[in-house]
Design an enzyme around this catalytic site. Structure first.
Site, short mmCIF file in Angstrom:
data_model
loop_
_atom_site.label_atom_id
_atom_site.label_comp_id
_atom_site.label_asym_id
_atom_site.label_seq_id
_atom_site.Cartn_x
_atom_site.Cartn_y
_atom_site.Cartn_z
N ASP A 39 -3.26 -3.03 -2.46
CA ASP A 39 -4.33 -2.04 -2.47
C ASP A 39 -4.23 -1.20 -3.74
O ASP A 39 -3.18 -1.12 -4.38
CB ASP A 39 -4.20 -1.11 -1.24
CG ASP A 39 -5.42 -0.20 -1.08
OD1 ASP A 39 -5.28 0.87 -0.49
OD2 ASP A 39 -6.52 -0.57 -1.57
N ASP B 106 0.84 -1.20 0.00
CA ASP B 106 0.00 0.00 0.00
C ASP B 106 0.87 1.26 0.00
O ASP B 106 0.48 2.30 0.53
CB ASP B 106 -0.93 -0.02 1.22
CG ASP B 106 -2.05 1.01 1.11
OD1 ASP B 106 -2.63 1.37 2.15
OD2 ASP B 106 -2.33 1.47 -0.02
C1 619 Z 1 9.97 4.28 -2.49
C2 619 Z 1 9.05 3.13 -2.11
N1 619 Z 1 9.37 2.69 -0.79
C3 619 Z 1 8.73 3.10 0.34
N2 619 Z 1 9.20 2.63 1.50
C4 619 Z 1 8.60 2.99 2.66
N3 619 Z 1 7.51 3.78 2.73
C5 619 Z 1 7.02 4.25 1.57
C6 619 Z 1 7.59 3.93 0.33
N4 619 Z 1 6.85 4.52 -0.64
C7 619 Z 1 5.87 5.21 -0.02
N5 619 Z 1 5.96 5.04 1.30
C8 619 Z 1 5.04 5.54 2.32
O1 619 Z 1 3.82 4.84 2.06
C9 619 Z 1 2.72 5.77 2.03
C10 619 Z 1 2.36 6.02 0.61
C11 619 Z 1 1.24 5.54 0.10
C12 619 Z 1 0.88 5.82 -1.32
N6 619 Z 1 -0.55 5.61 -1.44
C13 619 Z 1 -1.24 6.31 -2.33
O2 619 Z 1 -0.69 7.08 -3.10
C14 619 Z 1 -2.71 6.15 -2.33
C15 619 Z 1 -3.44 7.10 -3.03
C16 619 Z 1 -4.84 7.03 -3.06
C17 619 Z 1 -5.59 8.03 -3.81
C18 619 Z 1 -6.66 7.66 -4.62
C19 619 Z 1 -7.38 8.62 -5.34
C20 619 Z 1 -7.04 9.97 -5.23
F1 619 Z 1 -7.74 10.90 -5.89
C21 619 Z 1 -5.98 10.34 -4.42
C22 619 Z 1 -5.25 9.38 -3.71
C23 619 Z 1 -5.51 6.01 -2.37
C24 619 Z 1 -4.75 5.06 -1.67
O3 619 Z 1 -5.35 4.05 -0.99
C25 619 Z 1 -3.36 5.11 -1.65
O4 619 Z 1 -2.68 4.13 -0.98
C26 619 Z 1 3.26 7.04 2.68
O5 619 Z 1 3.13 6.95 4.06
C27 619 Z 1 4.71 7.02 2.22
O6 619 Z 1 5.54 7.79 3.08
MG MG Z 2 -4.02 2.51 -0.45
#
Ligand code: 619
Ligand code: MG
Length: 221
Positions: free
Chosen positions: A169, A141
């Protein structure tokens, strides 16, 4: 100074949820995100599918990629058998700090190890750092374009065994097209799509459940 959305989510938990009661923490976040401010938690509808997969797998070891505020961390950890461990990776220190407090409020610190850092850095260190052999369940996710490279990395690091379950997800919204294409066409996975909706909305989204079949024969020819 202005508060951030994760801080406001934590405040909603501290005001409305009962300490040590994971279900009340989940309800408080869902209520806040449905009625006050949308946030990217897996949410209550997809959360029920997550719950059913966790209950079915009954995992001893779980990896979560992308903790955010800890909503799905709490959902998963609350269903784990005694002595089971959930490792969750989060590289944003502000989100990690909030998630630690949400997990603590739910009383689940003993089942959860929140590791601050990037999945690409930590996946190769899982065995040596945490004594993990393989993961029974992985919940993806985090950044959607990281699903595929991290899945390949988990395979290369020997973190998946025959029967390991990947649950991803947002395979529709925002979407993870490269991941879906790979996992659905690979002979090494058996995949199933669970149709649902984007958290707190009527927009279509869903979870992709994929069972790792191990290295299949033709790879030895
Ligand atoms: C570089 C990859 N490695 C990573 N390692 C550790 N943590 C990571 C990493 N990437 C991202 N993260 C963390 O995970 C989380 C990121 C999640 C990204 N999720 C989304 O973009 C997302 C986005 C939407 C969404 C859907 C429709 C929209 F209009 C707007 C947003 C819905 C969701 O359920 C989502 O999960 C943050 O906390 C980020 O700091
Ligand atoms: Mg999500």
């Amino acid at each position: 100074t202005q508060s951030t959305r994760p801080q406001r989510i934590l405040t909603a938990v501290q005001k409305n949820a009962t300490r040590g009661d994971p279900r009340s923490v989940v309800k408080a976040i869902d209520h806040f995100c449905r009625n006050k401010e949308w946030a990217m938690n897996v949410g209550d509808e997809k959360g029920c599918i997550l719950d059913s997969v966790v209950s079915e797998v009954n995992p001893a070891t779980v990896l979560e990629l992308g903790t955010y505020c800890g909503y799905s961390t709490v959902r998963i950890a609350s269903l784990l058998p005694p002595n089971a461990k959930l490792i969750t990776l989060e590289f944003n220190p502000d989100f990690a700090a909030i998630a630690r407090q949400v997990i603590a409020w739910a009383g689940l610190e003993d089942k959860v190890q929140l590791v601050e850092g990037a999945s690409g850095d930590w996946i190769p260190k899982m065995k040596e750092q945490f004594g993990v052999k393989t993961f029974d369940l992985v919940f993806l996710d985090h950044w959607k374009n990281s699903y595929l490279p991290d899945t390949k990395l988990m395979e290369e690091c020997g973190l998946l065994r025959k029967g390991s379950v990947l649950l991803a997800d947002n395979v529709i919204c925002p979407g993870a097209p490269e991941y879906l294409e790979f996992i659905r066409s690979s002979p090494r996975y058996k995949s199933q799509y669970f149709k649902s909706h984007l958290e707190y909305t009527k927009v279509e989204d869903g979870l992709e459940k994929s069972v790792f079949l191990g290295l299949v024969n033709e790879e030895w020819t």
